[in-house]
Design an enzyme around this catalytic site. Structure first.
Site, PDB file in Angstrom:
ATOM      1  CD  GLN B 227      -2.987   1.097   2.177  1.00  0.00           C
ATOM      2  OE1 GLN B 227      -2.855   1.240   3.394  1.00  0.00           O
ATOM      3  NE2 GLN B 227      -4.135   0.769   1.623  1.00  0.00           N
ATOM      4  CD  GLU B 242      -8.080   6.944   4.366  1.00  0.00           C
ATOM      5  OE1 GLU B 242      -7.060   6.372   3.935  1.00  0.00           O
ATOM      6  OE2 GLU B 242      -9.182   6.392   4.406  1.00  0.00           O
ATOM      7  NE  ARG B 273      -5.286   4.676   3.956  1.00  0.00           N
ATOM      8  CZ  ARG B 273      -4.869   4.315   5.162  1.00  0.00           C
ATOM      9  NH1 ARG B 273      -4.023   3.311   5.291  1.00  0.00           N
ATOM     10  NH2 ARG B 273      -5.295   4.952   6.226  1.00  0.00           N
ATOM     11  CG  HIS B 337       0.778   3.594   5.087  1.00  0.00           C
ATOM     12  ND1 HIS B 337       1.311   4.239   6.172  1.00  0.00           N
ATOM     13  CD2 HIS B 337      -0.500   3.279   5.444  1.00  0.00           C
ATOM     14  CE1 HIS B 337       0.401   4.317   7.132  1.00  0.00           C
ATOM     15  NE2 HIS B 337      -0.691   3.733   6.735  1.00  0.00           N
ATOM     16  NE  ARG B 372      -3.760  -1.115   6.424  1.00  0.00           N
ATOM     17  CZ  ARG B 372      -3.922   0.136   6.867  1.00  0.00           C
ATOM     18  NH1 ARG B 372      -5.082   0.539   7.308  1.00  0.00           N
ATOM     19  NH2 ARG B 372      -2.907   0.985   6.857  1.00  0.00           N
TER      20      ARG B 372
END
Lengths: 327, 563
Positions: B227, B242, B273, B337, B372
């Site tokens: 991610q 976020e 994302r 991330h 995710r």
């Protein structure tokens, strides 16, 4: 972004066995943007100049608490400190935290620090004082101190810990306030009783150093003052610290000045005063003992005004919980 | 030799939550961690934890959002467990003492997060991970669980019958190598962000648990799904939650224009994302960024809201970018991330290797599939810390203590001794790591093609060869961080190889894995999990595949993902 060449003067501590160290200062030159952090400078030195340089670090964002060290005379988080803000004539001095044993170079043994935190029973307890319901403002007191990341900056620079290793220290006391001020905590009074014992909340000299150096705005000393206020409210007035505070308060309120002679008697009692007789005689010889007779400050009315303001605006130590409703 | 029923490796949220289950089951449980529990990277999670605690929301809705977010490759049995358990574990954390932000009537406050159909993210300002971590540490202290602090696990030990028999660890403080016998080992060591040069992750996030499990014979699942968070700070890569967009923040380009409506007309900044990161990267590639970044604009939220809800974000922007978000937009870019991949497990955290369990980011359960959702990682750590901790505790109660193979400790001691005695070769571990992490950053990123990824594939054997030649300047035993990092570098190389091979083989685009040369999702051929295995003979990673665990629920059938 402007770059500068900085000299890092770093304390190196090499263990030589039996808890002894070979301590020396070593200089490194690094060219960096002025807004770079001290941590990135240390990483640069470790990667390209000297792989033996040892320090703790992890998150790089002031939330894990690993990289607290002495930087230009204060304990700070290396990841949160910009080189340009701490350099003096482009020199930055870096050493390990103080008041704690060193392991190697800038890394200290963190166990004694956490041992102190453990002493306050750092967990929520069920008990008779637990509120059943919380409100929107329930954590107004808690929120300040739960910002603490246990980095140890406050303990490293604590002026009381420097002279009294038995002192619980600012971080552990702030942690304790985190529970005392939580509406859900059930053993608030028991905690305050523990904190009233010697070397705990009354041993802070209120120098404000912990407030100044805390990188997370926890304000440990404010938490300590609030703990004391609560302790006194709960009637925990028999310890030396509490008695001293009350006697001090009484003198100032009545006379606007202290009577050191009776203050001593009221704080530590006759036995304690006699035990200090040697020091007293020593002080007397140097002319440091003031008159034992009551003396008043001029303009007591002005003082009354200060008291009025303080009484109208008391320190907010309330835990905001809803009424305890039967389930 | 020291011995425990269950050895937990890692003391972040998953590890500590699992340990509490061991205490509840009354087994002998211990934690081994290379950093103090409170230093664990769980503390850096900012925005919150998803749970359907509001009566107007439902766990079914949460599960649906997660299946869709996973781009239909998440395992549906595990996703249902997570969504169902979510309100329970959040209220448990609340009772343990986590100071969640509250609404007027005292209920837990929730904010909007990406890819969700309800404002379902419970939070504590913008430091949710930190308060959860401190709460679990408090419970750990209360429970008196033994913790081997600053001890780095070097090897997962397996007996002759192929059952896990314990671990070998290096006490970083003293330099001593020691074995711990156990009936089971639960790995909760988090992610491997340092495989990438620019990452939101801590420098200690080196995927050690995944790597030692791989070498011990456990497969890693879905390692190609990496991610990229849409809002890492431009210079340092440090995370901006976020939640900043959840509170109403905009993404703007160099012309000061919002652009997300072009890419996700309905959800805009709160699309999932992978979608937002690709949109940003497209803006940057098409020349509408500034120095490789676009901007997160919070100014319209106003001073009050920023100070109350996002205080830490403001501090970080000031300290690390020199920007006060009250007055100016923050330069951000997609940044490595989170790892959707990890040690492959079933819905209870059992890996195929007997006696080995995994939870949290180190595991691939898989609740996140190919992408995710924000707010689901804190949830994953606590739900599967609990579920796997309970399953592992039950498992070890029926086991005898396996024989700890002779020589396992010596093998590690010899490896470390050789590394410390190696004469100066001039090859510095830090330089080798830079070469590896720059390659992954440049070639296996938001947009991928076979041609570009091939460059990373070619770097790996080069880096592996250099790794064999590294030498250390610090040859002492006590607190030798250079040694620890050199060993971690070996782990990063294995993990990088798993990522690159998985990504090259997967000739489709799904979730975070986007291939310009295969821009469509291909459910007929690729709705399956990648498994990476270590082949000790070839000394390289080899791949196999297994099907997604589906439940036959019509709503979970793959559809085009639109936000």
């Amino acid at each position: 972004m402007s770059e500068e060449t900085y000299t890092f003067r770093i304390q190196r501590n090499t263990p030589t066995g039996n808890g002894r160290f070979d301590t020396r200062w070593q200089e490194f030159k690094v060219t960096l943007p002025t807004t770079s952090t001290v941590l990135s400078a240390l990483e640069e030195i470790k990667a390209r100049q000297d792989g033996t340089l040892t320090f703790r670090q992890s998150c790089r964002s002031a939330i894990c608490g690993s990289c607290a060290m002495r930087i230009s005379g204060r304990t700070r988080l290396a990841c949160k400190t910009q080189v340009g803000s701490v350099a003096r004539d482009k020199v930055i001095e870096v050493g390990p935290q103080t008041n704690q044993p060193v392991l190697k170079d800038l890394a200290i043994d963190i166990r004694p620090f956490f041992e102190r935190v453990r002493r306050v029973d750092p967990f929520l307890k069920d008990g008779p004082e637990s509120a059943k319901k919380v409100t929107k403002t329930a954590y107004d007191q808690v929120n300040q101190v739960t910002q603490c990341i246990m980095c140890g900056c406050c303990y490293s620079d604590c002026t009381m810990a420097e002279v009294s290793p038995a002192f619980l220290g600012p971080a552990a006391l702030a942690k304790s306030f985190r529970f005392v001020s939580d509406p859900r905590e059930g053993m608030k009074t028991e905690r305050l009783e523990f904190l009233s014992q010697p070397d705990n909340m009354w041993s802070c000299s209120r120098c404000t150093m912990c407030v100044e150096v805390c990188p997370k705005d926890v304000k440990p000393m404010e938490a300590i003052v609030k703990l004391r206020t609560r302790g006194l409210e709960k009637g925990l007035r028999s310890g030396v610290g509490a008695r001293h505070a009350l006697a001090f308060h009484e003198d100032i309120q009545q006379n606007g000045d202290l009577n050191e002679f009776t203050l001593m008697m009221r704080s530590v009692g006759l036995g304690g005063t006699l035990a200090e007789l040697g020091s007293a005689l020593h002080l007397m010889k140097k002319g440091k003992i003031p008159s034992p007779f009551p003396h008043k400050a001029e303009k007591l009315g002005e003082l009354r005004k200060i008291y009025d303001i303080l009484e109208k605006n008391p320190l907010d130590v309330e835990t905001k919980a809803a009424e305890i409703v039967p389930e | 030799m020291k011995s425990h029923d269950l050895i937990i490796v890692g003391a972040g949220l998953s590890g500590m939550r699992a340990a509490l289950e061991g205490v509840r089951a009354n087994i002998d449980v211990a934690i081994v961690t290379k950093i103090h529990p409170l230093r664990s990277h769980s503390c850096a999670a900012q925005g919150g934890i998803n749970a359907a605690v509001d009566p107007r929301d439902s766990w079914e809705s949460h599960a649906f959002d997660t299946v869709k977010g996973s781009d239909y490759i998440g395992d549906e049995d595990a996703i249902q467990i997570m969504a169902r358990e979510a309100p329970i574990v959040v209220l448990e954390m609340d009772r343990m003492g986590t100071p969640f932000s509250r609404v007027e009537d005292g209920g837990i406050a929730q904010r909007a997060f990406g890819g969700a159909n309800f404002d379902r993210t419970c939070y504590s300002a913008d430091r949710t991970g930190q308060v959860l971590l401190h709460t679990l540490w408090e419970q750990l202290v209360k429970s008196k669980v033994p913790v081997y602090e600053e001890c780095s696990v070097q090897k997962l030990v397996v007996d002759g019958a192929g059952h896990v028999a314990g671990v070998v660890a290096l006490d970083i403080k003293s330099g001593e190598v020691f074995g711990i016998r156990g009936k089971g080992v639960l790995i909760a060591t988090g992610g491997y962000g340092r495989v990438y040069a620019s990452t939101t992750n801590a420098t200690t996030n080196t995927g050690d648990g995944m790597a030692i499990a791989l070498r011990a014979g456990a497969p890693l699942g879905d390692m190609e799904f990496v991610q990229f968070h849409p809002t890492g700070l431009r210079t340092s890569g440090i995370l901006v939650t976020e939640g900043a967009r959840g509170e109403g923040g905009y993404l703007i380009n160099k012309d000061g224009k919002r652009f997300m409506d072009k890419y996700a007309p309905t959800k805009k900044e709160l699309a999932s994302r992978d979608v937002v990161s690709r949109a940003e990267q497209t803006e940057i590639l098409e020349g509408r960024g500034v120095n490789g970044a676009i901007f997160l604009d919070l100014r319209h939220l106003g001073r009050q809201k920023i100070i109350e809800r996002l205080p830490q974000i403001r501090e970080l922007a000031i300290d690390l970018e020199g920007v006060d978000p009250i007055d100016n937009p923050i330069p951000v870019r997609p940044t490595n991330h989170y790892s959707m991949g990890g040690i492959r497990t079933d819905k209870l955290g059992f890996s195929p290797l007997k006696g080995l369990f995994a939870a949290g980011e180190a595991a691939c359960v898989s609740v996140h599939g190919a992408n995710r959702l924000g707010g689901n990682s804190l949830l994953d750590t606590i739900v599967f810390g609990k579920v796997t901790g309970a399953a592992a505790s039950k498992y070890v109660q029926d086991q005898k203590l396996p024989e700890f193979p002779q020589g396992a400790v010596k093998e590690v001691e010899d490896m470390i001794g050789e590394l410390l005695r190696r004469p100066d070769t001039g090859v510095k571990p830090a330089a080798v790591q830079e070469e590896l992490s720059n390659a992954l950053n440049s070639y296996v990123s938001v947009f991928r093609t076979a041609e570009i990824m091939q460059k990373a594939a070619e770097v790996i054997p080069v880096v592996r060869a250099k790794f064999k030649k590294i030498s250390l300047q610090d040859t002492s035993r006590q607190f030798n961080i250079e040694l620890v990092r050199a060993i971690e570098l070996g782990h990063l190389i294995d993990l990088a190889e798993s990522i690159v091979k998985g990504a090259l083989a997967r000739t489709e685009s799904r979730g975070a894995h986007f291939r310009n040369d295969f821009p469509k999702r291909d459910d007929a051929n690729w709705r399956k999990h990648t498994l990476a295995h270590w082949d000790p003979k070839k000394e390289e990673v080899v791949l196999s595949y297994e099907p997604v665990r589906t439940l036959g629920i019509p709503e979970y059938e793959p559809k085009e993902r639109v936000y």
